[in-house]
Design an enzyme around this catalytic site. Structure first.
Site, PDB file in Angstrom:
ATOM      1  N   CYS A  21       0.760  -1.466   0.050  1.00 34.08           N
ATOM      2  CA  CYS A  21       0.112  -0.117  -0.248  1.00 34.08           C
ATOM      3  C   CYS A  21       0.636   1.189   0.346  1.00 34.08           C
ATOM      4  CB  CYS A  21      -1.366   0.236   0.886  1.00 34.08           C
ATOM      5  SG  CYS A  21      -1.987   1.033   1.076  1.00 34.08           S
ATOM      6  N   ASP A 144      -7.288  -3.981  10.935  1.00 29.20           N
ATOM      7  CA  ASP A 144      -6.342  -3.095  10.605  1.00 29.20           C
ATOM      8  C   ASP A 144      -6.030  -2.475  12.166  1.00 29.20           C
ATOM      9  OD1 ASP A 144      -5.089  -0.275   8.057  1.00 29.20           O
ATOM     10  OD2 ASP A 144      -3.943  -1.243  10.550  1.00 29.20           O
TER      11      ASP A 144
HETATM   12  O1  LIG Z   1      -1.478   4.545   3.995  1.00 32.14           O
HETATM   13  C1  LIG Z   1      -1.274   5.625   4.395  1.00 32.14           C
HETATM   14  O2  LIG Z   1      -0.995   6.153   4.680  1.00 32.14           O
HETATM   15  C2  LIG Z   1      -3.204   5.842   5.033  1.00 32.14           C
HETATM   16  C3  LIG Z   1      -3.181   6.739   5.196  1.00 32.14           C
HETATM   17  C4  LIG Z   1      -4.688   6.708   5.592  1.00 32.14           C
HETATM   18  C5  LIG Z   1      -5.816   5.759   6.103  1.00 32.14           C
HETATM   19  C6  LIG Z   1      -4.997   4.518   5.569  1.00 32.14           C
HETATM   20  C7  LIG Z   1      -3.938   4.476   4.469  1.00 32.14           C
HETATM   21  N1  LIG Z   1      -3.749   3.339   4.587  1.00 32.14           N
HETATM   22  C8  LIG Z   1      -3.969   2.194   4.662  1.00 32.14           C
HETATM   23  C9  LIG Z   1      -3.437   0.868   4.676  1.00 32.14           C
HETATM   24  O3  LIG Z   1      -3.792  -0.179   3.588  1.00 32.14           O
HETATM   25  C10 LIG Z   1      -2.012   0.206   4.922  1.00 32.14           C
HETATM   26  O4  LIG Z   1      -1.724  -0.609   4.233  1.00 32.14           O
HETATM   27  C11 LIG Z   1      -2.928  -0.178   6.360  1.00 32.14           C
HETATM   28  O5  LIG Z   1      -3.229   0.580   7.302  1.00 32.14           O
HETATM   29  C12 LIG Z   1      -1.708  -1.132   6.647  1.00 32.14           C
HETATM   30  O6  LIG Z   1      -0.186   0.390   7.733  1.00 32.14           O
HETATM   31  P1  LIG Z   1       1.005  -0.120   7.464  1.00 32.14           P
HETATM   32  O7  LIG Z   1       0.548  -0.751   9.256  1.00 32.14           O
HETATM   33  O8  LIG Z   1       1.965   1.272   7.594  1.00 32.14           O
HETATM   34  O9  LIG Z   1       1.431  -0.950   7.235  1.00 32.14           O
END
Ligand SMILES: O=C(O)c1ccccc1NCC(=O)[C@H](O)[C@H](O)COP(=O)(O)O
Length: 225
Positions: A21, A144
């Site tokens: 992502c 999440d």
């Molecule tokens: O990734 C972002 O910046 C984000 C911003 C606002 C809402 C959602 C967002 N990401 C969503 C995703 O699907 C991420 O991959 C997920 O939250 C996992 O993130 P991480 O903990 O950094 O791997």
């Protein structure tokens, strides 16, 4: 054997699908494709360091066409923003990461005719049980981590207690996100048997800066099980 996790005499768990992502650069997109990730996430949320404009997403989308599925990520977006992004980036999936209700999710799925995923913030069994209300309205829920008030709703590198979704068998397809890295994703999969894993900050050298080696390492850790 390859391509799956051996669990018994004659059956094997399929290799989980991978979503990388927050892709903003062609090089990172190519790294995700090389690593055989199934989904590339494009963030349409201006407060995020991973935010892309529709023009940037359109360019990435052309590069992704036929090579990786394109997931557009939104937070309580209005129809105009959704429509512009879906058209410009030729999105394959809508991921809703705000307070969208099952009714809103179903409305968008009907309007755009593409799969819709709903991210659910998890800190308790009650949070996990909310997934049931989205059955029939979305194609997948993404469990999440909850994030602190005033921070981003996702992409914060925070994880939750994976035991809460261990071997989850609910009425809708699901995936695991939140704080997943190359170093912990195998453990997360051993504990949860998630059919899809999603990472953003776990494959970055700095917020919004994807690291091609970390993308490769994350995918290897999933595929080598
Ligand atoms: O990734 C972002 O910046 C984000 C911003 C606002 C809402 C959602 C967002 N990401 C969503 C995703 O699907 C991420 O991959 C997920 O939250 C996992 O993130 P991480 O903990 O950094 O791997």
């Amino acid at each position: 054997m390859t391509g799956g996790h051996y669990i018994g005499d004659d059956c094997a768990m399929p290799t989980p699908e991978i979503k990388i992502c927050g892709i903003r650069e062609p090089g990172s997109l190519d790294a995700a494709i090389r690593a055989r990730a199934a989904f590339a996430g494009f963030v349409f949320f201006p407060r995020s360091p991973r935010n892309v404009t529709t023009a940037e997403a359109a360019a990435l989308s052309a590069r992704a066409q036929g090579r990786i599925a394109r997931v557009g990520l939104f937070v309580d977006a209005d129809d105009a923003m959704l429509g512009e992004a879906v058209a410009a980036a030729r999105l394959d999936v809508l991921q809703l990461h705000g307070k969208e209700t099952p009714e809103r999710a179903a409305q968008l799925r009907a309007r755009f005719g593409i799969p819709v995923w709903k991210a659910l913030s998890v800190a308790s069994e009650t949070d996990v049980a909310r997934a049931d209300s989205y059955a029939g309205a979305v194609d997948r829920v993404l469990f999440d981590a909850k994030t602190p008030a005033g921070t981003l709703p996702g992409g914060m590198g925070l994880s939750f207690d994976w035991k809460l979704v261990a071997n989850w068998k609910g009425p809708v397809a699901w995936g695991l996100a939140g704080g997943l890295t190359p170093d912990n994703v195998a453990q997360a999969l051993d504990l949860t048997a998630a059919p899809l894993v999603d990472t953003s900050s776990g494959v970055e050298s700095a917020p919004g800066v994807k690291d091609d080696d970390l993308i490769a390492a994350f995918c290897r850790a999933v595929q080598a099980r």
